[in-house]
Design a protein around this motif. Structure first.
Motif, PDB file in Angstrom:
ATOM      1  N   THR A 230       0.352  -1.412   0.138  1.00  0.00           N
ATOM      2  CA  THR A 230       0.545  -0.026  -0.028  1.00  0.00           C
ATOM      3  C   THR A 230       0.973   1.503   0.154  1.00  0.00           C
ATOM      4  OG1 THR A 230       0.030   0.290   2.378  1.00  0.00           O
ATOM      5  CG2 THR A 230      -1.938  -1.154   0.805  1.00  0.00           C
ATOM      6  N   GLY A 231       2.032   1.084   0.233  1.00  0.00           N
ATOM      7  CA  GLY A 231       2.986   2.294   0.229  1.00  0.00           C
ATOM      8  C   GLY A 231       2.812   3.208   2.063  1.00  0.00           C
ATOM      9  N   ASP A 232       2.038   2.718   2.820  1.00  0.00           N
ATOM     10  CA  ASP A 232       1.534   3.236   3.948  1.00  0.00           C
ATOM     11  C   ASP A 232       2.940   3.055   4.806  1.00  0.00           C
ATOM     12  OD1 ASP A 232      -0.991   3.792   3.284  1.00  0.00           O
ATOM     13  OD2 ASP A 232      -1.669   2.542   3.576  1.00  0.00           O
ATOM     14  N   ILE A 233       3.259   4.106   5.734  1.00  0.00           N
ATOM     15  CA  ILE A 233       3.806   4.043   6.682  1.00  0.00           C
ATOM     16  C   ILE A 233       2.584   3.440   8.612  1.00  0.00           C
ATOM     17  CG2 ILE A 233       5.354   5.077   8.455  1.00  0.00           C
ATOM     18  CD1 ILE A 233       6.784   5.802   6.034  1.00  0.00           C
ATOM     19  N   VAL A 234       3.167   2.553   8.722  1.00  0.00           N
ATOM     20  CA  VAL A 234       1.888   2.416  10.397  1.00  0.00           C
ATOM     21  C   VAL A 234       2.635   2.451  11.112  1.00  0.00           C
ATOM     22  CG1 VAL A 234       0.636   0.811  11.525  1.00  0.00           C
ATOM     23  CG2 VAL A 234       0.394   0.879   8.824  1.00  0.00           C
ATOM     24  N   ARG A 235       2.085   2.829  12.470  1.00  0.00           N
ATOM     25  CA  ARG A 235       2.919   3.822  13.444  1.00  0.00           C
ATOM     26  C   ARG A 235       2.078   2.980  14.477  1.00  0.00           C
ATOM     27  NH1 ARG A 235       1.636   7.196  18.463  1.00  0.00           N
ATOM     28  NH2 ARG A 235       3.915   7.561  19.360  1.00  0.00           N
ATOM     29  N   ILE A 236       3.017   1.522  15.233  1.00  0.00           N
ATOM     30  CA  ILE A 236       2.420   1.213  16.271  1.00  0.00           C
ATOM     31  C   ILE A 236       2.665   2.029  17.439  1.00  0.00           C
ATOM     32  CG2 ILE A 236       1.700  -0.839  17.245  1.00  0.00           C
ATOM     33  CD1 ILE A 236       3.153  -2.227  15.277  1.00  0.00           C
ATOM     34  N   PRO A 237       1.710   2.717  19.098  1.00  0.00           N
ATOM     35  CA  PRO A 237       2.319   3.215  19.455  1.00  0.00           C
ATOM     36  C   PRO A 237       3.096   2.372  20.972  1.00  0.00           C
ATOM     37  CG  PRO A 237       0.275   2.830  19.490  1.00  0.00           C
ATOM     38  CD  PRO A 237       0.283   2.591  18.668  1.00  0.00           C
ATOM     39  N   ASN A 238       3.089   2.850  21.262  1.00  0.00           N
ATOM     40  CA  ASN A 238       4.163   2.334  22.781  1.00  0.00           C
ATOM     41  C   ASN A 238       3.256   2.859  24.232  1.00  0.00           C
ATOM     42  OD1 ASN A 238       4.862   1.472  25.319  1.00  0.00           O
ATOM     43  ND2 ASN A 238       7.602   1.159  24.883  1.00  0.00           N
ATOM     44  N   GLU A 239       2.211   2.344  24.723  1.00  0.00           N
ATOM     45  CA  GLU A 239       1.333   2.775  25.333  1.00  0.00           C
ATOM     46  C   GLU A 239       1.794   2.076  26.540  1.00  0.00           C
ATOM     47  OE1 GLU A 239      -2.741   1.993  24.135  1.00  0.00           O
ATOM     48  OE2 GLU A 239      -2.241   3.535  22.561  1.00  0.00           O
ATOM     49  N   SER A 240       2.659   3.373  27.838  1.00  0.00           N
ATOM     50  CA  SER A 240       2.511   2.755  29.031  1.00  0.00           C
ATOM     51  C   SER A 240       3.548   0.981  29.403  1.00  0.00           C
ATOM     52  CB  SER A 240       1.725   2.062  30.059  1.00  0.00           C
ATOM     53  OG  SER A 240       1.115   3.360  30.152  1.00  0.00           O
ATOM     54  N   GLY A 241       4.829   1.099  28.124  1.00  0.00           N
ATOM     55  CA  GLY A 241       5.319   0.196  27.908  1.00  0.00           C
ATOM     56  C   GLY A 241       4.361  -1.356  26.721  1.00  0.00           C
ATOM     57  N   THR A 242       3.757  -1.213  26.024  1.00  0.00           N
ATOM     58  CA  THR A 242       3.241  -2.237  25.644  1.00  0.00           C
ATOM     59  C   THR A 242       3.585  -1.546  23.791  1.00  0.00           C
ATOM     60  OG1 THR A 242       2.201  -3.102  27.776  1.00  0.00           O
ATOM     61  CG2 THR A 242       1.423  -3.583  25.456  1.00  0.00           C
ATOM     62  N   LEU A 243       3.247  -2.284  23.617  1.00  0.00           N
ATOM     63  CA  LEU A 243       2.795  -2.372  21.723  1.00  0.00           C
ATOM     64  C   LEU A 243       1.732  -2.377  21.674  1.00  0.00           C
ATOM     65  CD1 LEU A 243       6.388  -3.125  20.125  1.00  0.00           C
ATOM     66  CD2 LEU A 243       5.258  -0.624  20.739  1.00  0.00           C
ATOM     67  N   THR A 244       0.559  -1.671  21.317  1.00  0.00           N
ATOM     68  CA  THR A 244      -0.528  -1.626  20.939  1.00  0.00           C
ATOM     69  C   THR A 244      -1.147  -1.834  19.367  1.00  0.00           C
ATOM     70  OG1 THR A 244      -0.638  -0.431  23.552  1.00  0.00           O
ATOM     71  CG2 THR A 244      -3.020  -0.974  22.059  1.00  0.00           C
ATOM     72  N   THR A 245      -0.786  -2.517  19.400  1.00  0.00           N
ATOM     73  CA  THR A 245      -1.949  -2.729  17.738  1.00  0.00           C
ATOM     74  C   THR A 245      -3.586  -2.473  17.385  1.00  0.00           C
ATOM     75  OG1 THR A 245      -2.451  -5.095  17.859  1.00  0.00           O
ATOM     76  CG2 THR A 245       0.027  -4.426  17.248  1.00  0.00           C
ATOM     77  N   ALA A 246      -4.132  -2.233  18.659  1.00  0.00           N
ATOM     78  CA  ALA A 246      -4.991  -2.091  18.511  1.00  0.00           C
ATOM     79  C   ALA A 246      -5.592  -0.150  18.225  1.00  0.00           C
ATOM     80  CB  ALA A 246      -6.646  -2.265  19.590  1.00  0.00           C
ATOM     81  N   ASP A 247      -4.493  -0.251  17.940  1.00  0.00           N
ATOM     82  CA  ASP A 247      -4.194   1.770  18.447  1.00  0.00           C
ATOM     83  C   ASP A 247      -3.387   1.977  17.287  1.00  0.00           C
ATOM     84  OD1 ASP A 247      -6.411   2.213  20.511  1.00  0.00           O
ATOM     85  OD2 ASP A 247      -4.942   2.564  21.921  1.00  0.00           O
ATOM     86  N   ALA A 248      -3.043   1.316  16.584  1.00  0.00           N
ATOM     87  CA  ALA A 248      -2.067   1.636  15.008  1.00  0.00           C
ATOM     88  C   ALA A 248      -2.685   2.395  13.874  1.00  0.00           C
ATOM     89  CB  ALA A 248      -1.365  -0.262  14.499  1.00  0.00           C
ATOM     90  N   VAL A 249      -2.109   3.430  13.540  1.00  0.00           N
ATOM     91  CA  VAL A 249      -2.662   4.307  12.764  1.00  0.00           C
ATOM     92  C   VAL A 249      -1.347   4.517  11.421  1.00  0.00           C
ATOM     93  CG1 VAL A 249      -4.061   5.650  14.405  1.00  0.00           C
ATOM     94  CG2 VAL A 249      -1.985   5.870  13.621  1.00  0.00           C
ATOM     95  N   VAL A 250      -1.968   4.767  10.727  1.00  0.00           N
ATOM     96  CA  VAL A 250      -1.787   4.951   9.381  1.00  0.00           C
ATOM     97  C   VAL A 250      -1.158   6.245   9.209  1.00  0.00           C
ATOM     98  CG1 VAL A 250      -1.578   5.077   6.949  1.00  0.00           C
ATOM     99  CG2 VAL A 250      -2.972   3.070   8.458  1.00  0.00           C
ATOM    100  N   VAL A 251       0.261   7.075   9.386  1.00  0.00           N
ATOM    101  CA  VAL A 251       0.515   7.840   9.589  1.00  0.00           C
ATOM    102  C   VAL A 251       1.649   8.889   8.226  1.00  0.00           C
ATOM    103  CG1 VAL A 251       1.554   7.673  11.709  1.00  0.00           C
ATOM    104  CG2 VAL A 251       2.824   7.316  10.388  1.00  0.00           C
ATOM    105  N   GLU A 252       1.527   8.163   7.285  1.00  0.00           N
ATOM    106  CA  GLU A 252       1.664   8.949   5.714  1.00  0.00           C
ATOM    107  C   GLU A 252       2.062   7.130   4.763  1.00  0.00           C
ATOM    108  OE1 GLU A 252       3.127  12.041   6.116  1.00  0.00           O
ATOM    109  OE2 GLU A 252       4.086  11.787   7.595  1.00  0.00           O
ATOM    110  N   SER A 253       1.420   8.488   3.919  1.00  0.00           N
ATOM    111  CA  SER A 253       0.777   7.345   3.016  1.00  0.00           C
ATOM    112  C   SER A 253       1.273   7.695   1.470  1.00  0.00           C
ATOM    113  CB  SER A 253      -0.564   7.884   2.417  1.00  0.00           C
ATOM    114  OG  SER A 253      -1.550   6.923   3.720  1.00  0.00           O
TER     115      SER A 253
END
Length: 326
Positions: A230-253
């Motif tokens: 797709t060419g997307d760059i997806v960010r998986i946030p580190n929330e309190s020490g845990t990588l939370t894939t449920a909150d992953a978002v596309v930050v660049e296309s």
């Protein structure tokens, strides 16, 4: 806005605010033929490996410049580059099954003095390199090498030459990254694997990523993954020490086929579009956040530090003041 300054270490690191999508700079050159990867050193210099129809080359884009300059040639399918803390540059010379070092002498890379650092005379528990793909330098000065054909991630200690096998039994490992505490991240045929030091491996399941190709870890511990399909760059946030894939978002296309991913010390992103023969830089950091309307909680006090956090991509609605925690 997707950023947050996280104080996981004694000193806060990275930008205070990251803004997505960022301001895009395109780096192009008539000399680019088949750009394959981009990396960035601690001084902000960019390095682009280019297959060039078999006549592999490495270009440098100096910090503050937009002009690629040929640094070295004579490689065969250079798949990636990486720099160490001293500014030495390492090149995965894939079809030659070797790693080449371009030394940094008094702050300047000297391509005339490039040497084969890891040749077929070097073994990793009895195994020689066969299609080295990704490179990363860890905080301990160890060079990590993913080998696509052998399904392994090897280690080479840059200070004493000791070799090892960090991971084996993979299926086509590609991009790799190592964070500030030595955790290893590997793109492995459609998945992202996380190997903490002394801990069990975990798999990051991403429903919005079809073909992960490369990744990077920002100073907050969040992981960014580029999707080649797709060419997307997806960010998986580190929330309190845990990588939370449920909150992953596309930050660049980006255009389809985008590969490679690099992150500088400020948190800005760089990626490659082989088909467009270009490097994209995304200035996505800011030193300060200015509000159009003053923040007033109805009380007064001595000046306090304001911290703003946004997990995922949710609009900010409530701001609170607090004393500094860094």
């Amino acid at each position: 806005m997707t950023g947050v300054q996280t104080c996981a270490l004694p000193i806060c690191q990275g930008a205070m605010v990251t803004l997505d999508p960022g301001v895009v700079t395109t780096y192009t050159s008539s000399s680019f033929s088949q750009p394959a990867s981009v990396s960035v050193d601690g001084s902000g210099n960019l390095f682009v490996s280019d297959w060039n129809s078999g006549a592999g080359e490495v270009f440098e884009i100096a910090a503050g410049s937009t002009t690629p300059v040929l640094l070295a040639s004579g490689f065969s399918a250079p798949t990636s580059t990486a720099s160490d803390a001293n500014g030495n540059l390492y090149v995965a010379d894939s079809l030659n099954n070797q790693i080449v070092e371009i030394p940094n002498v008094n702050g300047v890379l000297v391509p005339a003095s490039k040497t084969v650092l890891v040749s077929d005379a070097v073994t990793f528990s009895g195994t020689k390199l066969s299609s080295p793909y990704g490179l990363a330098v860890g905080p301990d000065g160890v060079l990590y090498i993913s080998d696509f054909s052998l399904g392994s991630v090897f280690t080479y200690n840059l200070s004493d030459g000791l070799t090892g096998v960090r991971v084996k039994g993979l299926s086509g490992p590609e991009g790799i990254a190592v964070d500030a505490v030595g955790t290893l991240y590997v793109v492995n045929t459609g998945s992202v694997l996380v190997y903490p030091v002394g801990g069990a491996v975990t798999t990051l399941t991403l429903t919005n990523v079809t073909s992960p190709d490369a990744l990077a870890v920002d100073p907050s511990g969040s992981v960014l993954v580029v999707d080649q399909t797709t060419g997307d760059i997806v960010r998986i946030p580190n929330e309190s020490g845990t990588l939370t894939t449920a909150d992953a978002v596309v930050v660049e296309s980006n255009p389809t086929g985008t590969t490679s991913l690099a992150l500088d010390v400020a948190g800005d992103l760089y990626t490659i579009n082989p088909g467009g023969e270009a490097v994209y830089g995304f200035q996505r950091t800011a030193a300060a956040l200015t509000f159009a309307t003053p923040v007033d909680d109805g009380s007064s006090s001595s000046p306090l530090t304001l911290y703003v956090a946004d997990a995922g991509n949710v609009a900010l609605s409530t701001l609170a003041t607090s004393t500094p925690t860094c």
